[in-house]
Write an enzyme that holds these catalytic residues in place. Structure first.
Site, short mmCIF file in Angstrom:
data_model
loop_
_atom_site.label_atom_id
_atom_site.label_comp_id
_atom_site.label_asym_id
_atom_site.label_seq_id
_atom_site.Cartn_x
_atom_site.Cartn_y
_atom_site.Cartn_z
NE ARG A 194 -12.64 -17.23 20.45
CZ ARG A 194 -13.04 -15.84 20.31
NH1 ARG A 194 -14.17 -15.64 19.55
NH2 ARG A 194 -12.61 -14.86 21.07
CD GLU B 285 -7.69 -10.50 13.72
OE1 GLU B 285 -8.07 -10.43 14.82
OE2 GLU B 285 -7.28 -11.33 12.89
CD GLU C 236 -18.72 -12.70 24.57
OE1 GLU C 236 -19.47 -11.99 25.33
OE2 GLU C 236 -17.91 -12.03 24.05
CD GLU D 33 -15.15 -6.73 23.86
OE1 GLU D 33 -15.32 -7.67 24.67
OE2 GLU D 33 -15.76 -5.98 23.07
NE ARG E 55 0.62 -12.44 -3.53
CZ ARG E 55 1.08 -13.21 -4.66
NH1 ARG E 55 0.15 -13.79 -5.21
NH2 ARG E 55 2.39 -13.24 -4.82
N PRO F 235 -0.50 -11.56 8.63
CG PRO F 235 1.97 -11.05 9.05
CD PRO F 235 0.60 -11.55 9.59
N GLY F 236 -0.05 -12.74 6.45
CA GLY F 236 0.07 -13.13 4.84
C GLY F 236 -1.24 -13.42 4.33
CD GLU G 186 -14.78 -10.98 26.27
OE1 GLU G 186 -13.69 -11.47 26.52
OE2 GLU G 186 -15.07 -11.12 25.17
CB ALA H 50 -9.96 -10.09 23.20
CG LEU I 184 -14.73 -8.29 16.56
CD1 LEU I 184 -16.17 -8.31 15.57
CD2 LEU I 184 -13.62 -8.80 15.64
#
Length: 208
Positions: free
Chosen positions: A68, A124, A148, A97, A41, A119-120, A101, A80, A82
């Site tokens: 993005r 994260e 930004e 943040e 996996r 999740p697959g 921002e 938002a 990390l």
């Protein structure tokens, strides 16, 4: 059967890091499956992130617009960022943040929703907060750079944002999950039932 996600780890017979970048890495695990077979996996190792649904007294939410590169779109998103440091307190990261921002600060913070984005294929984990009592932050405006540098912000009517999400016009997962969770909490009179800002986060343990 109780409907609740629970942690579980299947046996990993081997694990190899295939790539390491500035933020993410890619790992291949050899996993023993429940039927006894073995399979590889591949997944992205991610530090996790936080987002903020800032809500004002006029029932508006704060959105930021950002390019993005992986998807080649400019998206309307929540403030938002990390979780760059292991064990980082996510609430403090969310406050940072919101300041960096949008140059805003807030008096009241609650946990709105937690989620795994993909999740697959990635580990994260995201925590989205609800911030109320929002006002312009003290101090100087944060100097933005990179994606930004030309970020724009807008206070948008929450009901209209909800309609845009359901119409397929907004795609950022934090914004979609956060605004829909907020709308659900408002329509079901559940705002007072939201978890406190320092609620346990099993997906990304941190030092309070």
């Amino acid at each position: 059967m109780e409907i609740r996600d629970e942690p579980e780890k299947w046996p990993v017979l081997a694990s190899e890091e295939k790539f390491r970048g500035h933020v993410i890495s890619i790992r291949t695990d050899t996993v023993k499956m429940v039927d006894g077979q073995v399979a590889e996996r591949d997944y992205v190792v991610h530090p996790g992130a936080v987002g903020v649904v800032a809500l004002d007294e006029a029932d508006r939410v704060l959105l930021v617009r950002q390019y993005r590169h992986p998807v080649g779109w400019r998206l309307w998103e929540l403030p938002a960022g990390l979780l760059d440091h292991p064990g980082e307190n996510p609430l403090e990261a969310a406050k940072r943040e919101l300041y960096e921002e949008a140059h805003q600060q807030a008096d009241d913070w609650r946990v709105l929703v937690d989620l795994f984005t993909t999740p697959g294929g990635s580990d994260e984990a995201i925590r989205v907060y609800l911030a109320r009592g929002v006002r312009e932050a003290d101090g100087e405006q944060y100097a933005r750079e990179h994606e930004e540098a030309d970020m724009s912000t807008v206070w948008a009517d929450r009901s209209e944002v909800t309609k845009l999400i359901l119409a397929g016009e907004l795609h950022n997962p934090l914004a979609v999950a956060g605004v829909l969770a907020l709308t659900t909490a408002i329509t079901t009179n559940a705002l007072d039932d939201l978890r406190p800002a320092d609620a346990q986060w099993r997906q990304r343990p941190f030092l309070p």
